[in-house]
Scaffold this motif. Structure first.
Motif, short mmCIF file in Angstrom:
data_model
loop_
_atom_site.label_atom_id
_atom_site.label_comp_id
_atom_site.label_asym_id
_atom_site.label_seq_id
_atom_site.Cartn_x
_atom_site.Cartn_y
_atom_site.Cartn_z
N LEU A 119 0.86 -1.18 0.00
CA LEU A 119 0.00 0.00 0.00
C LEU A 119 0.90 1.23 0.00
O LEU A 119 1.72 1.41 0.89
CB LEU A 119 -0.90 -0.01 1.24
N PHE A 120 0.76 2.06 -1.02
CA PHE A 120 1.61 3.22 -1.20
C PHE A 120 0.89 4.52 -0.79
O PHE A 120 -0.27 4.71 -1.13
CB PHE A 120 2.00 3.39 -2.67
N ASP A 121 1.62 5.38 -0.12
CA ASP A 121 1.23 6.78 -0.07
C ASP A 121 1.45 7.34 -1.48
O ASP A 121 2.14 6.74 -2.30
CB ASP A 121 2.11 7.51 0.95
N LYS A 122 0.86 8.52 -1.77
CA LYS A 122 1.03 9.10 -3.11
C LYS A 122 2.12 10.17 -3.14
O LYS A 122 3.16 9.98 -3.75
CB LYS A 122 -0.30 9.68 -3.61
N ASP A 123 1.88 11.29 -2.48
CA ASP A 123 2.79 12.43 -2.58
C ASP A 123 4.02 12.22 -1.71
O ASP A 123 3.91 12.01 -0.51
CB ASP A 123 2.08 13.72 -2.19
N GLY A 124 5.18 12.29 -2.34
CA GLY A 124 6.43 12.03 -1.63
C GLY A 124 6.83 10.58 -1.68
O GLY A 124 7.91 10.22 -1.20
N THR A 125 5.98 9.74 -2.26
CA THR A 125 6.25 8.30 -2.32
C THR A 125 6.21 7.84 -3.78
O THR A 125 7.24 7.50 -4.37
CB THR A 125 5.24 7.53 -1.46
N LEU A 126 5.02 7.82 -4.38
CA LEU A 126 4.93 7.53 -5.81
C LEU A 126 5.46 8.71 -6.63
O LEU A 126 6.04 8.53 -7.70
CB LEU A 126 3.48 7.26 -6.20
N VAL A 162 -3.22 2.40 -3.11
CA VAL A 162 -2.80 3.76 -2.80
C VAL A 162 -3.69 4.29 -1.68
O VAL A 162 -4.92 4.17 -1.75
CB VAL A 162 -2.91 4.69 -4.02
N ALA A 163 -3.06 4.85 -0.67
CA ALA A 163 -3.78 5.49 0.44
C ALA A 163 -3.18 6.87 0.63
O ALA A 163 -2.03 6.99 1.08
CB ALA A 163 -3.66 4.67 1.72
N THR A 164 -3.92 7.91 0.28
CA THR A 164 -3.39 9.27 0.32
C THR A 164 -4.28 10.19 1.14
O THR A 164 -5.50 10.00 1.18
CB THR A 164 -3.24 9.83 -1.11
N ASN A 165 -3.67 11.17 1.76
CA ASN A 165 -4.44 12.20 2.45
C ASN A 165 -4.95 13.27 1.50
O ASN A 165 -5.63 14.20 1.91
CB ASN A 165 -3.62 12.83 3.58
#
Length: 226
Positions: free
Chosen positions: A7-14, A120-123
């Motif tokens: 499970l990826f974060d989006k911003d700063g990760t992908l 993907v799990a993003t704030n």
């Protein structure tokens, strides 16, 4: 430990954080201030952005906050209710020029070829997140995409992490949460997942290491770690 899902974060990760969001926040400040220097400075201060250094300050609400958090910071400066700004922020965010941390398609296709389920799990909100993933041509490589407004809450609470495990039928202990902030790692740990930190955001290895099973330079190092 065996890994069945990531499970990826989006911003700063992908996507590399500075390469994406510095130009975006500068453009937003210019538009929302309509060229009024004093207002531009106040907007920048509200979101923790140093206009001279062209850098986000540590603790900036933009780094790990939700659009509602960012709207709440900007509302007093603009003299408008925070709720009235969220939709506008989401529309602005959807247009952000995303910079992939590493070439995403070959990496994600390689992970799927190993039989891994991906999410993907993003704030960020879900709509701009899908816009960003779509622009990168990788939406179809994910089994699960959630934003803070998808009904599972935002990080550092574990709701999105647990929702990914439920949606894919995986044991959380056999899932890795990958992120660049303490919010990401705390959410993963609260869900009983393994955690991997990456350094394509703004947090240092020293800050992230106590909450991570390992710290990698970027997500391109994941196959080797696995």
């Amino acid at each position: 430990m065996r890994v069945d899902g990531i499970l990826f974060d989006k911003d700063g990760t992908l996507f590399d954080f500075n390469a994406t969001w510095v130009a975006w926040v500068e453009a937003l400040i210019a538009r929302w201030s309509a060229g009024e220097a004093g207002l531009a400075d106040r907007l920048a201060g509200a979101v923790g952005f140093d206009r001279t250094a062209r850098a986000f300050r540590r603790g900036s609400v933009v780094i790990a906050g939700t659009p509602e958090d960012v709207a709440g910071a900007l509302a007093p400066v603009l003299g408008r209710p925070a709720a009235s700004l969220v939709e506008r922020l989401n529309a602005e965010a959807a247009q952000a020029p995303m910079a992939e941390a590493v070439p995403l398609t070959p990496l994600l296709e390689g992970l799927r070829a190993r039989g891994l389920r991906l999410g993907v799990a993003t704030n960020d909100a879900e709509a701009p997140a899908r816009a960003h993933l779509g622009a990168a041509g990788v939406t179809g490589l994910f089994d699960f995409i959630a934003g803070f407004d998808s009904g599972h809450g935002g990080k550092p609470a574990p709701g999105m992490c647990l929702a990914f495990a439920a949606a894919t039928g995986l044991d959380p202990a056999r899932v890795v949460m990958v992120g660049d902030s303490t919010h990401d790692l705390l959410a993963g740990r609260a869900a009983g997942m393994q955690t991997v930190a990456v350094l394509t955001g703004l947090a240092s290895a020293e800050v992230l290491a106590p909450l991570a099973d390992t710290v990698l330079p970027d997500i391109g190092a994941l196959p080797g770690w696995l």
